[in-house]
Write a protein that holds these residues in place. Structure first.
Motif, PDB file in Angstrom:
ATOM      1  N   HIS A  38       5.380  14.675 -11.097  1.00  0.00           N
ATOM      2  CA  HIS A  38       5.799  14.919 -12.677  1.00  0.00           C
ATOM      3  C   HIS A  38       4.999  15.379 -13.871  1.00  0.00           C
ATOM      4  CE1 HIS A  38       9.294  12.477 -10.333  1.00  0.00           C
ATOM      5  NE2 HIS A  38       9.937  13.455 -11.145  1.00  0.00           N
ATOM      6  N   ARG A  39       3.742  15.177 -13.521  1.00  0.00           N
ATOM      7  CA  ARG A  39       2.927  15.588 -14.339  1.00  0.00           C
ATOM      8  C   ARG A  39       2.424  17.053 -14.325  1.00  0.00           C
ATOM      9  NH1 ARG A  39      -3.251  13.563 -14.362  1.00  0.00           N
ATOM     10  NH2 ARG A  39      -3.160  14.730 -12.465  1.00  0.00           N
TER      11      ARG A  39
ATOM     12  N   VAL B  94       4.494  10.236  -6.790  1.00  0.00           N
ATOM     13  CA  VAL B  94       5.844  10.451  -7.922  1.00  0.00           C
ATOM     14  C   VAL B  94       5.188  11.039  -9.196  1.00  0.00           C
ATOM     15  CG1 VAL B  94       7.785   9.566  -8.995  1.00  0.00           C
ATOM     16  CG2 VAL B  94       7.679   9.387  -6.714  1.00  0.00           C
ATOM     17  N   ARG B  95       4.177   9.980  -9.706  1.00  0.00           N
ATOM     18  CA  ARG B  95       3.766  10.195 -10.884  1.00  0.00           C
ATOM     19  C   ARG B  95       2.929  11.708 -11.039  1.00  0.00           C
ATOM     20  NH1 ARG B  95      -0.390   6.266 -11.393  1.00  0.00           N
ATOM     21  NH2 ARG B  95       0.658   4.980 -10.434  1.00  0.00           N
ATOM     22  N   GLN B  96       2.320  11.954  -9.926  1.00  0.00           N
ATOM     23  CA  GLN B  96       1.376  13.156  -9.977  1.00  0.00           C
ATOM     24  C   GLN B  96       2.449  14.370  -9.930  1.00  0.00           C
ATOM     25  OE1 GLN B  96      -1.496  12.926  -7.242  1.00  0.00           O
ATOM     26  NE2 GLN B  96      -2.823  11.644  -8.281  1.00  0.00           N
TER      27      GLN B  96
ATOM     28  N   GLN C  94       3.408   5.951  -2.827  1.00  0.00           N
ATOM     29  CA  GLN C  94       4.529   6.568  -3.292  1.00  0.00           C
ATOM     30  C   GLN C  94       4.669   6.876  -4.712  1.00  0.00           C
ATOM     31  OE1 GLN C  94       7.656   4.177  -1.700  1.00  0.00           O
ATOM     32  NE2 GLN C  94       7.536   5.298   0.557  1.00  0.00           N
ATOM     33  N   ARG C  95       4.152   5.883  -5.716  1.00  0.00           N
ATOM     34  CA  ARG C  95       4.375   5.728  -6.890  1.00  0.00           C
ATOM     35  C   ARG C  95       3.227   6.851  -7.696  1.00  0.00           C
ATOM     36  NH1 ARG C  95       4.086  -0.831  -7.649  1.00  0.00           N
ATOM     37  NH2 ARG C  95       6.232  -1.098  -7.461  1.00  0.00           N
ATOM     38  N   THR C  96       2.102   6.706  -6.839  1.00  0.00           N
ATOM     39  CA  THR C  96       1.028   7.575  -7.305  1.00  0.00           C
ATOM     40  C   THR C  96       1.531   9.102  -7.111  1.00  0.00           C
ATOM     41  OG1 THR C  96      -0.594   6.149  -6.830  1.00  0.00           O
ATOM     42  CG2 THR C  96      -1.146   8.489  -7.205  1.00  0.00           C
TER      43      THR C  96
ATOM     44  N   ARG D   2       3.881   1.467  -1.171  1.00  0.00           N
ATOM     45  CA  ARG D   2       4.417   1.759  -2.279  1.00  0.00           C
ATOM     46  C   ARG D   2       3.680   2.234  -3.500  1.00  0.00           C
ATOM     47  NH1 ARG D   2       7.289  -3.909  -3.490  1.00  0.00           N
ATOM     48  NH2 ARG D   2       8.290  -4.269  -1.647  1.00  0.00           N
ATOM     49  N   GLY D   3       2.433   1.809  -3.439  1.00  0.00           N
ATOM     50  CA  GLY D   3       1.306   2.312  -4.214  1.00  0.00           C
ATOM     51  C   GLY D   3       1.321   3.770  -4.076  1.00  0.00           C
TER      52      GLY D   3
ATOM     53  N   THR E 175       0.756  -1.158  -0.082  1.00  0.00           N
ATOM     54  CA  THR E 175      -0.022   0.025  -0.086  1.00  0.00           C
ATOM     55  C   THR E 175       1.022   1.359  -0.250  1.00  0.00           C
ATOM     56  OG1 THR E 175      -1.724  -1.264   1.265  1.00  0.00           O
ATOM     57  CG2 THR E 175      -1.949   1.199   1.215  1.00  0.00           C
TER      58      THR E 175
END
Length: 78
Positions: free
Chosen positions: A25-26, A21-23, A17-19, A14-15, A12
């Motif tokens: 950089h967008r 990071v994705r947001q 954290q990924r979200t 990790r998910g 959870t």
């Protein structure tokens, strides 16, 4: 803590954290909800209030909410 619970929490985290990071950089440009979300919400609330205001005050519906004077006790049988 149980190993299974640790693994679930780790996945959870990790998910999330990924979200994040994705947001990060967008490039965020306003979409429909950013532009008009509050306006649509307020319009819906105004329409809701107007319709129910009319129904409750002008429609002539007999609601009959109070049982006072309508409920009478039955005669006692011996």
């Amino acid at each position: 803590m149980l190993p299974v619970a640790k693994a679930v929490l780790n996945l959870t985290a990790r998910g999330v954290q990924r979200t994040a990071v994705r947001q990060a950089h967008r490039k965020h440009e306003p979409d429909f909800h950013d532009k008009y979300g509050n306006l649509v919400l307020l319009g819906g609330a105004a329409a809701f209030t107007t319709v129910w205001g009319y129904v409750l005050t002008q429609a002539g519906i007999e609601w009959g909410l109070s049982p006072v004077g309508k409920v009478t006790p039955k005669e006692w049988r011996e």
